[in-house]
Design a protein around this motif. Structure first.
Motif, mmCIF file in Angstrom:
data_model
loop_
_atom_site.group_PDB
_atom_site.id
_atom_site.type_symbol
_atom_site.label_atom_id
_atom_site.label_comp_id
_atom_site.label_asym_id
_atom_site.label_seq_id
_atom_site.Cartn_x
_atom_site.Cartn_y
_atom_site.Cartn_z
ATOM 1 N N ALA A 73 0.820 -1.219 0.000
ATOM 2 C CA ALA A 73 0.000 0.000 0.000
ATOM 3 C C ALA A 73 0.852 1.267 0.000
ATOM 4 C CB ALA A 73 -0.933 0.003 1.197
ATOM 5 N N GLY A 74 2.106 1.166 0.421
ATOM 6 C CA GLY A 74 2.975 2.345 0.427
ATOM 7 C C GLY A 74 3.182 2.938 1.806
ATOM 8 N N THR A 82 -5.445 1.854 -0.905
ATOM 9 C CA THR A 82 -5.068 2.034 -2.305
ATOM 10 C C THR A 82 -5.607 0.867 -3.109
ATOM 11 O OG1 THR A 82 -3.229 2.557 -3.792
ATOM 12 C CG2 THR A 82 -2.842 0.840 -2.153
ATOM 13 N N THR A 83 -5.400 0.885 -4.414
ATOM 14 C CA THR A 83 -5.946 -0.167 -5.277
ATOM 15 C C THR A 83 -4.990 -1.352 -5.372
ATOM 16 O OG1 THR A 83 -4.913 0.703 -7.284
ATOM 17 C CG2 THR A 83 -7.071 1.610 -6.673
ATOM 18 N N ASP A 135 -6.417 7.514 1.312
ATOM 19 C CA ASP A 135 -5.252 7.320 0.461
ATOM 20 C C ASP A 135 -4.062 8.084 1.048
ATOM 21 O OD1 ASP A 135 -5.546 10.016 -0.213
ATOM 22 O OD2 ASP A 135 -6.566 9.587 -2.097
ATOM 23 N N HIS A 149 3.097 -9.824 -13.029
ATOM 24 C CA HIS A 149 1.797 -9.445 -12.484
ATOM 25 C C HIS A 149 1.100 -10.603 -11.778
ATOM 26 C CE1 HIS A 149 -2.552 -8.598 -12.552
ATOM 27 N NE2 HIS A 149 -2.212 -7.321 -12.490
ATOM 28 N N ASP A 185 -4.027 -2.779 -8.171
ATOM 29 C CA ASP A 185 -3.057 -2.520 -9.243
ATOM 30 C C ASP A 185 -1.917 -1.631 -8.756
ATOM 31 O OD1 ASP A 185 -4.377 -4.068 -11.075
ATOM 32 O OD2 ASP A 185 -5.449 -2.391 -12.032
ATOM 33 N N ASP A 186 -2.228 -0.652 -7.927
ATOM 34 C CA ASP A 186 -1.184 0.207 -7.377
ATOM 35 C C ASP A 186 -0.243 -0.589 -6.489
ATOM 36 O OD1 ASP A 186 -0.069 2.932 -6.843
ATOM 37 O OD2 ASP A 186 -0.704 2.462 -4.802
ATOM 38 N N ARG A 187 -0.793 -1.493 -5.698
ATOM 39 C CA ARG A 187 0.028 -2.321 -4.829
ATOM 40 C C ARG A 187 0.934 -3.248 -5.635
ATOM 41 N NH1 ARG A 187 -4.104 -5.535 -2.079
ATOM 42 N NH2 ARG A 187 -2.342 -6.456 -0.939
ATOM 43 N N GLU A 199 8.178 -2.623 -8.317
ATOM 44 C CA GLU A 199 9.245 -1.631 -8.253
ATOM 45 C C GLU A 199 10.219 -1.936 -7.117
ATOM 46 O OE1 GLU A 199 11.639 1.606 -8.941
ATOM 47 O OE2 GLU A 199 10.048 0.806 -10.211
ATOM 48 N N ALA A 226 2.058 -2.750 -8.637
ATOM 49 C CA ALA A 226 3.105 -1.914 -9.238
ATOM 50 C C ALA A 226 4.176 -1.554 -8.221
ATOM 51 C CB ALA A 226 2.475 -0.652 -9.832
ATOM 52 N N ARG A 227 3.765 -1.273 -6.996
ATOM 53 C CA ARG A 227 4.741 -0.904 -5.964
ATOM 54 C C ARG A 227 5.607 -2.107 -5.573
ATOM 55 N NH1 ARG A 227 1.536 1.601 -3.200
ATOM 56 N NH2 ARG A 227 2.108 3.725 -3.756
#
Length: 367
Positions: free
Chosen positions: A155-156, A249-250, A347, A316, A252-254, A260, A256-257
């Motif tokens: 989630a960041g 968060t979404t 968020d 993915h 897809d965002d998770r 990375e 991607a994080r």
């Protein structure tokens, strides 16, 4: 405070509410002793190397203190001037605490050789400072409220802590446990380099909680273990009873994080082969909980992804599998088991603003 005849007491090193240590700290213990536990902010400037300390120790056991001291002078004759110069370089900038293992001969000799009035030995040495930090940690935890930052894996949360930890004099105080532990807190969380010794980790936590002035403390949700390091029980118990700030968060965002942080960046630093091996080993450590079929799916996906490693699409499916089938379920079980109240949610931008407002309201209520 200062003790008898200019000797410093252990509580002088990290006073409550001081924000920064008021003293420079010179630790004259040998490297092997330092590896067992270090003091936050201390300059590691040993009086003796490991081998020199071993020789002096054998001499002490065989012939007593006077003979050991004479041997110490003899074997350090060539290197001692440089060591004294390094100590003085630190001590000339202001009041300085000198620490050895028990506050005995080595710290006394070092302060005499430094020969500056503001350089003083610490009574009881490292062992006394450790005992003081350990005994006062429960009170340091209890002096201000905690807010536990939580959210699903990816989630960041780390990025949000970095945003909040802006060095401002007001607002929340961030206790970044993963940074102090040099680990990101999961089977996949190893970072370059070694984790600190358990005492070092505990000292970092205790000193941080003592030094900060009375502010809301924000800490990321953790289990008992951060890698191989263990959270002090007083802090873990407080976290289990503290309200939550939930980062949303979404999926897809998770994904991607995670790509990375755990796939692309490590591969650019360490190479694709080393990163794939590390991810495979971390997956195998979860085999008992994932089960053989899902473990095999992740390992097979990693093999297929090797030739297109930097393409997010190649990773993915296995990242999604780990998130949805393992980490999300674990997160929901832990949330339900502890049943902590949710104080804030949103968020990253919304939550950062809300936490800052929450912290300022706490400050106003205490002034």
């Amino acid at each position: 405070m200062t003790g008898v005849a200019g000797i410093l007491e252990p509580d002088a090193l990290y006073p409550v509410g001081a924000r920064e240590p008021p003293l420079a700290i010179i630790d004259v213990r040998s490297p092997v002793e330092l590896a067992r536990g270090a003091l936050p902010g201390a300059h590691a400037l040993p009086l003796l190397s490991d081998e020199e300390r071993h020789q002096v120790g054998l001499c002490y056991a065989r012939a007593g203190q006077a003979a050991a001291l004479a041997l110490g002078w003899e074997i350090t004759e060539a290197t001692l001037p440089a060591r004294i110069a390094a100590w003085r370089e630190v001590a000339t900038h202001g009041p300085t605490a000198v620490v050895c293992w028990r506050g005995g001969l080595r710290s006394r000799l070092a302060t005499e050789l430094i020969d500056l009035p503001d350089a003083r030995a610490v009574a009881g040495g490292y062992k006394a400072v450790r005992r003081h930090l350990t005994q006062t940690l429960p009170a340091a935890v209890a002096r201000v409220p905690l807010l536990v930052l939580t959210g699903l894996t990816g989630a960041g949360k780390t990025e949000l802590l970095e945003t909040l930890d802006d060095g401002a004099a007001s607002g929340p105080f961030v206790l970044d446990l993963e940074r102090l532990a040099h680990h990101r807190g999961s089977s996949f969380g190893a970072t370059p380099g070694h984790q600190p010794a358990q005492p070092t980790f505990e000292h970092e936590i205790a000193s941080a909680l003592r030094l900060h002035r009375s502010r809301l403390v924000v800490v990321e949700d953790e289990s008992r273990f951060v890698g191989r390091r263990t959270l002090p029980p007083a802090l873990l118990d407080a976290m289990h009873g503290a309200p939550l700030a939930v980062l949303e968060t979404t999926l897809d965002d998770r994904i991607a994080r995670v790509f990375e942080g755990y796939v692309r960046s490590p591969a650019e630093r360490d190479g694709v082969a080393a990163t794939k091996t590390a991810l495979s080993e971390a997956t195998l450590r979860l085999r008992r909980r994932l089960g053989n079929p899902r473990t095999r799916r992740v390992l097979d996906a990693l093999e297929r992804a090797e030739t297109a490693w930097f393409d997010p699409a190649a990773h993915h499916d296995w990242i999604r599998l780990l998130l949805e089938d393992y980490y999300d379920r674990l997160y929901e079980r832990n949330r339900a088991a502890l049943a902590r109240p949710v104080a804030l949610s949103g968020d990253a931008a919304t939550l950062a603003a809300a936490i800052r407002t929450h912290a300022l309201e706490f400050e106003r209520s205490t002034t």
